[in-house]
Structure formats: C-alpha cells, structure tokens
Design a protein around this motif. Structure first.
Motif, PDB file in Angstrom:
ATOM      1  N   CYS A 284     -11.600   3.104 -67.392  1.00  0.00           N
ATOM      2  CA  CYS A 284     -11.752   1.892 -66.583  1.00  0.00           C
ATOM      3  C   CYS A 284     -12.041   0.672 -67.447  1.00  0.00           C
ATOM      4  O   CYS A 284     -11.548  -0.421 -67.189  1.00  0.00           O
ATOM      5  CB  CYS A 284     -12.884   2.071 -65.576  1.00  0.00           C
ATOM      6  SG  CYS A 284     -12.531   3.318 -64.334  1.00  0.00           S
ATOM      7  N   THR A 285     -12.873   0.836 -68.511  1.00  0.00           N
ATOM      8  CA  THR A 285     -13.287  -0.325 -69.301  1.00  0.00           C
ATOM      9  C   THR A 285     -12.338  -0.608 -70.453  1.00  0.00           C
ATOM     10  O   THR A 285     -12.425  -1.659 -71.084  1.00  0.00           O
ATOM     11  CB  THR A 285     -14.696  -0.102 -69.898  1.00  0.00           C
ATOM     12  OG1 THR A 285     -14.597   0.999 -70.833  1.00  0.00           O
ATOM     13  CG2 THR A 285     -15.724   0.225 -68.834  1.00  0.00           C
ATOM     14  N   ASP A 300     -18.028   7.821 -68.747  1.00  0.00           N
ATOM     15  CA  ASP A 300     -16.638   7.397 -68.928  1.00  0.00           C
ATOM     16  C   ASP A 300     -15.687   8.516 -68.522  1.00  0.00           C
ATOM     17  O   ASP A 300     -15.751   9.622 -69.069  1.00  0.00           O
ATOM     18  CB  ASP A 300     -16.409   6.969 -70.380  1.00  0.00           C
ATOM     19  CG  ASP A 300     -17.101   5.642 -70.637  1.00  0.00           C
ATOM     20  OD1 ASP A 300     -16.850   4.704 -69.859  1.00  0.00           O
ATOM     21  OD2 ASP A 300     -17.921   5.572 -71.576  1.00  0.00           O
ATOM     22  N   CYS A 303      -9.581   6.531 -65.377  1.00  0.00           N
ATOM     23  CA  CYS A 303      -9.527   5.507 -64.345  1.00  0.00           C
ATOM     24  C   CYS A 303      -8.599   5.972 -63.226  1.00  0.00           C
ATOM     25  O   CYS A 303      -7.463   6.390 -63.485  1.00  0.00           O
ATOM     26  CB  CYS A 303      -9.008   4.203 -64.956  1.00  0.00           C
ATOM     27  SG  CYS A 303      -8.798   2.911 -63.713  1.00  0.00           S
ATOM     28  N   ARG A 340     -18.425   4.213 -63.196  1.00  0.00           N
ATOM     29  CA  ARG A 340     -17.314   3.357 -63.665  1.00  0.00           C
ATOM     30  C   ARG A 340     -16.381   2.959 -62.518  1.00  0.00           C
ATOM     31  O   ARG A 340     -15.935   1.826 -62.443  1.00  0.00           O
ATOM     32  CB  ARG A 340     -16.511   4.076 -64.744  1.00  0.00           C
ATOM     33  CG  ARG A 340     -17.268   4.292 -66.030  1.00  0.00           C
ATOM     34  CD  ARG A 340     -17.434   2.990 -66.824  1.00  0.00           C
ATOM     35  NE  ARG A 340     -18.113   3.252 -68.079  1.00  0.00           N
ATOM     36  CZ  ARG A 340     -19.401   3.032 -68.316  1.00  0.00           C
ATOM     37  NH1 ARG A 340     -20.162   2.501 -67.372  1.00  0.00           N
ATOM     38  NH2 ARG A 340     -19.940   3.313 -69.490  1.00  0.00           N
ATOM     39  N   GLU A 343     -17.572   0.123 -60.494  1.00  0.00           N
ATOM     40  CA  GLU A 343     -17.527  -1.184 -61.149  1.00  0.00           C
ATOM     41  C   GLU A 343     -16.103  -1.618 -61.502  1.00  0.00           C
ATOM     42  O   GLU A 343     -15.910  -2.698 -62.053  1.00  0.00           O
ATOM     43  CB  GLU A 343     -18.350  -1.125 -62.453  1.00  0.00           C
ATOM     44  CG  GLU A 343     -19.826  -0.879 -62.211  1.00  0.00           C
ATOM     45  CD  GLU A 343     -20.544  -0.324 -63.447  1.00  0.00           C
ATOM     46  OE1 GLU A 343     -19.869  -0.052 -64.473  1.00  0.00           O
ATOM     47  OE2 GLU A 343     -21.777  -0.174 -63.382  1.00  0.00           O
ATOM     48  N   CYS A 344     -15.141  -0.776 -61.227  1.00  0.00           N
ATOM     49  CA  CYS A 344     -13.775  -1.033 -61.702  1.00  0.00           C
ATOM     50  C   CYS A 344     -12.924  -1.694 -60.606  1.00  0.00           C
ATOM     51  O   CYS A 344     -12.774  -1.162 -59.511  1.00  0.00           O
ATOM     52  CB  CYS A 344     -13.149   0.291 -62.157  1.00  0.00           C
ATOM     53  SG  CYS A 344     -11.395   0.185 -62.522  1.00  0.00           S
TER      54      CYS A 344
END
Ligand code: TNX
Length: 542
Positions: A284-285, A300, A303, A340, A343-344
C-alpha cells in the motif's frame, strides 16, 4: 487305535479330547490380539493372528506384475535399507506377491495383507493401497527380521486427508531433507505434504517471471537470536535460498512415488514482506520494505486496491500450478492486519467500488478473487480459518488452526475442513517442560495429547462431520534451524497423529501405541531419525 479301545480306556479319551482342545485353541485365529509381535503404527483396522511363522528366503523373492514395476522398485529399495536383498521371482511362488484387484470391495487406500504358510500376499484395489500394505509389511520385517508372523490384515484409513506441514520460510532445509521428510511421512501412511513456501522472512520457490523473488525476497540480512518476544539480539548473518523449479519437480515426483500429494502454500494477503521487499509496488505504501529478520505478524501486506497485486499473484500461480499437479493450492489467508488497508486510498476505493462493508470483507473479496482465478484453472483453494471472516469463498476448504471453531463453522456451512488446532496439532510447541528443552515458540503439546486428538467435533451432526476431511500436524520453523531439530520436534508426535488419522477411533490405545513405538525404536534408529525420547524412558544423549 480302534474306537473300542478308546471307550475302554477313559484316560486315553480324556487325553485325546484335551489334545484336540489344545490344538483347536492354539490354531484359533486371535483377532485383534495385542500380541507382542504386532509392532505396526498406525494400527490397522483388523488383524487376525494365526499360529506359526513364515520364513522369508535369502534373498527375499518378490513377484510384481509388470504394471507395478515402480512399486517393486520402491519395495526393493526399502528392503535393502533394512539389510536384505530382493530378487524377482516368476509366477506366484515368490515370498511376497503384489496384486492389484479392482474387484476387492475395500475403501480407496485400503489393502489386504495375508501371511500364510506359502508366503506373503498383498492385495489392494488401488496402487496407494498396495503401497500402504507394503509399509505395514516393511514394519513387520524391520522388527521381526525374516520370521514373519502368519496373519491376515484388512486395513484402510479413517480419513482421506492425513497431513504434515513444513514451513521453509523461516528456516530452509535442503532438498534431500525435504525428500527424507516425505519418505518418513509415507512410512506412516500420511498422504498430504503441505509445503509452506513463502513468508515474511523468505520466499522459497523459484518464479521465473519475477527474478527479484530469487535475488531479493529469498534473502534476509540477519536473524534474531533467542525468543522473538524477549530478545533484541541479531546474528548479523545473511540467510536464505530457494528451491529451483527443477528441484521442486524432482521432489513432486519423489512424493508421487510415495503416494503423497504436495500442497504448495503461497501466503496472501499477509505474511508477504519478502515479496514486498522485492516488488515494493505491491504494498500500500510503496515501501521500501525489507525481508523480515524477526518473527511475528507484520503490518505490511499486499495492497488489495492495486491491480498489480493480482497480476503478480496470478502470474505466480501460473508457474506454481505447472509445478504441482495436485488439485489443492493453499493461499494462506491468516494473520493479515488491516492497518495499511484502512489507511490506503486505493484499498478504500476498492471497498467502495465493490460495495464491501469493511476491511474484513475486503480480505474476503481478495481471497474470492484469487479463488475464482484458481477455480478457472481447475484448482481448489485451502485457506487458514481467517478466510471465514467476511464470508467464505464459494469452494474453499478451511484449515482450522485457532482451535476447532473455524472448522466447526465451516462444516456447518458445508465447506470441507482440515483440522489443525494448535493444542493438539502444533508440533512447534514444546513437547516437555521448557526448562529441559531446546528453545521453542511456546505452548506444550505432549505425545499423549497429540494421541488423544479427536478430529470429529462432537458438536457436529453426523452429516456435518462428513465435511471434516482429516487432520494435519503443523511444523513452523522459527525456532528450528536444522533438519535434526525438525525431526526432534516432529517425531514421535507425528506417529501419534498418524494413528489419529488412520486407525479407527475405537482401536486407539495409548499404552499399546507406546509398546509398539518401543518395538519400532531400533528401526527408527536404523533410519537415523532424530526422534525425541521422552515417552520412551530413554535418556541417551540426543
Ligand atoms: C501462527 S498457524 C502462524 C504462523 C506461525 C505460527 C507459530 C498460522 C496460520 N500462522 O505464521 O509460525 O503461528 O506457531
């Protein structure tokens, strides 16, 4: 001796009657006797012992029809390992003859083993059945040498799924050891090897389309020393490696010869940090990420919003499917933190577009999408019990590990289930008091506890119970660095589990299991199995 003589001499009459009774009694087959001669694990469905011995010739002669040549070769190898030569014999005059007879009304993997005055006859309706009959015979030869008890055995498994798992992500073991692990499983009639191939700490399967999995994901910079919950010391040593596709093909063939299907596991959406380190665009990040160097659950994960994730996973599965011919593929699904995804932007977008309730449903959507792809390729998925959260994928099998509840819920929803509840099936737990044992993750699961496991929950109806395919022992290797250590954790607990999944419930008897285990001990020694000795009252150094 005339009848008159007998009548006139009552003592003779009594002795004759006595002799007759004695003969009648001693020739009487002893059904399911716990005779000292029977050293078989797992214990068969039905055993009838007869009087007398059959002596195998030197060399041992064997008859196998041409169509079963491969089985003959495996038998020859096995008998050689015990120290005897094997010669093929023509016709049915051999010591041991194998025959495939589809007219036998036996369950699929069942067999008949008869040892009488003229030899050993092994019959089954399937090759797997003959293979298991051969394993029973080998155990008898290993302990009794060439003097085999005359007997008749009818045998077949209680469950169709009899599994052991091995995590090669945390620590990796050479292909030769993987074969040995499989071979030992086969000797105790296990038929499924669940090969846990990808983890946060290492990706272990060669995927040609994604070279960075080999270059980056297969390696970690160092490894934590001591217990992850208590230590912050690292060893500073680069660690890793992977199995090439060629090695995997060889192992798959080796397993097939032993009637073991390998179930490869490619973990998702969690436990995927090694893959993210190689391809940070899949997180995602966007990273950067590093292959994990300690144990635990990491935030992590793949995604779920990006299409690239699914392209990657589908490509990976295309290669995986080409290597593993079995129907089932394990897609993990456990321990996926939702931080994640919360927040994604892309994950939230996906939730909206797909009209999902929350991140749990997003996980369920993720798994269902992968399932659809695999189903379209003729495969079925197995997932850890978290795949129940947010709704089960339509054809999924659930592996129940956080207790039996997941398995119970799945069976009630008419989904097939494999039981691996921690309290009984986790062979990474301590097997004796931690102070006396090498470092392990925690827990305590003794041989006796494993033996006491009952895979069919009483809370299910008989119809629901039919969804329970069997059980499996799990071997997570955070704290097992060497093949010897793996064997120490697995044996003899796996033998207890072998009996749980093969032997009829009413035939299980822990005391008798221990007696048979003791009898097999010299054979385990000859095979150089590094088994734990707690229940054998054996204090020799390990
Ligand atoms: C939980 S069991 C895990 C593994 C660990 C294991 C340690 C499961 C599906 N996930 O990642 O290695 O506990 O016992």
């Amino acid at each position: 001796m005339s009848s008159n003589f007998v009548i006139r001499h009552p003592k003779v009459l009594f002795s004759l009657v006595g002799l007759w009774l004695l003969l009648a009694f001693s020739c009487q087959p002893r059904k399911d006797s716990t005779d000292e001669t029977l050293n078989i694990i797992p214990y068969p469905v039905s055993v009838t012992l007869h009087t007398g011995i059959y002596h195998l010739k030197s060399p041992v002669t064997m008859y196998v029809p041409d169509s079963l040549q491969q089985l003959g070769d495996v038998f020859t190898d096995y008998v050689k390992q015990i120290g005897y030569k094997v010669k093929t014999a023509r016709g049915k005059h051999a010591d041991v003859s194998f025959s495939l007879n589809s007219a036998l009304s036996l369950p699929d993997e069942g067999y008949l083993l008869n040892i009488n005055r003229s030899g050993v006859i092994l019959e089954a309706g399937t090759r797997a059945g003959l293979f298991y009959g051969m394993q029973t015979l080998l155990q008898l030869i290993a302990v009794r040498g060439k003097n085999l008890p005359r007997l008749s055995i009818t045998d077949y498994p209680r469950f169709s799924y009899r599994g052991l798992h091995l995590d090669v992500g945390r620590h990796m073991f050479p292909p030769e050891f993987i074969k040995r692990y499989i071979d030992l499983m086969a000797r105790f009639k296990f038929n499924r090897f669940h090969w846990h191939l990808t983890e946060d700490q290492g990706w272990r399967i060669e995927i040609k389309k994604y070279p960075r999995l080999q270059e980056v994901a297969a390696w970690r910079d160092e490894t934590i020393v001591g217990h992850a919950g208590k230590s912050n010391k690292y060893d500073g040593q680069r660690y890793g490696g992977y199995y090439t596709q060629e090695e995997i093909r060889d192992i798959v063939n080796y397993a097939a010869q032993r009637h073991i299907t390998i179930i490869p596991e490619i973990e998702m959406p969690g436990h995927s940090r090694a893959a993210l380190a190689a391809y940070p665009n899949l997180g995602c990040t966007g990273g950067p990420y590093a292959v994990a160097t300690t144990w635990g659950v990491f935030e992590d994960v793949y995604c779920a919003g990006k299409e690239e994730t699914f392209t990657f996973l589908q490509d990976v599965f295309d290669e995986v499917i080409g290597l593993f011919p079995g129907t089932y593929v394990h897609i993990g699904g456990d321990e996926c933190p939702k931080k994640r995804w919360k927040e994604c932007r892309l994950c939230q977008q996906r939730i909206k577009n797909e009209k999902l309730k929350d991140e749990h449903h997003l996980q369920s959507w993720f798994i269902q999408r992968i399932e659809k792809y695999l189903n379209s390729k003729g495969r079925k998925i197995i997932g850890w019990d978290e795949i129940l959260e947010g709704g089960l994928a339509p054809n999924a099998t659930v592996m129940s590990w956080r207790g039996e509840e997941g398995g119970i819920a799945a069976a009630k929803q008419q989904h097939t289930v494999i039981m691996t509840p921690g309290n009984w099936c986790y062979l990474d737990h301590y097997q004796a008091s931690p102070e006396t044992e090498p470092l392990a993750i925690g827990g305590l699961t003794t041989v006796e506890e494993v033996y006491s496991y009952e895979p069919l929950p009483a809370s299910l109806t008989e119809t629901e119970q039919q969804y329970i395919l069997g059980a499996q022992g799990n071997v997570w290797t955070e704290y097992m660095k060497t093949p010897e250590h793996v064997e120490y954790m697995v044996y003899p607990r796996a033998l207890a589990l072998a009996e749980v999944v093969w032997t009829p419930k009413e035939k299980r008897n822990y005391e008798d299991f221990l007696r048979r285990l003791k009898q097999l001990q010299p054979w385990l020694d000859a095979l150089q199995v590094n088994y734990a000795r707690h229940v054998l009252n054996d204090t020799s150094p390990q």
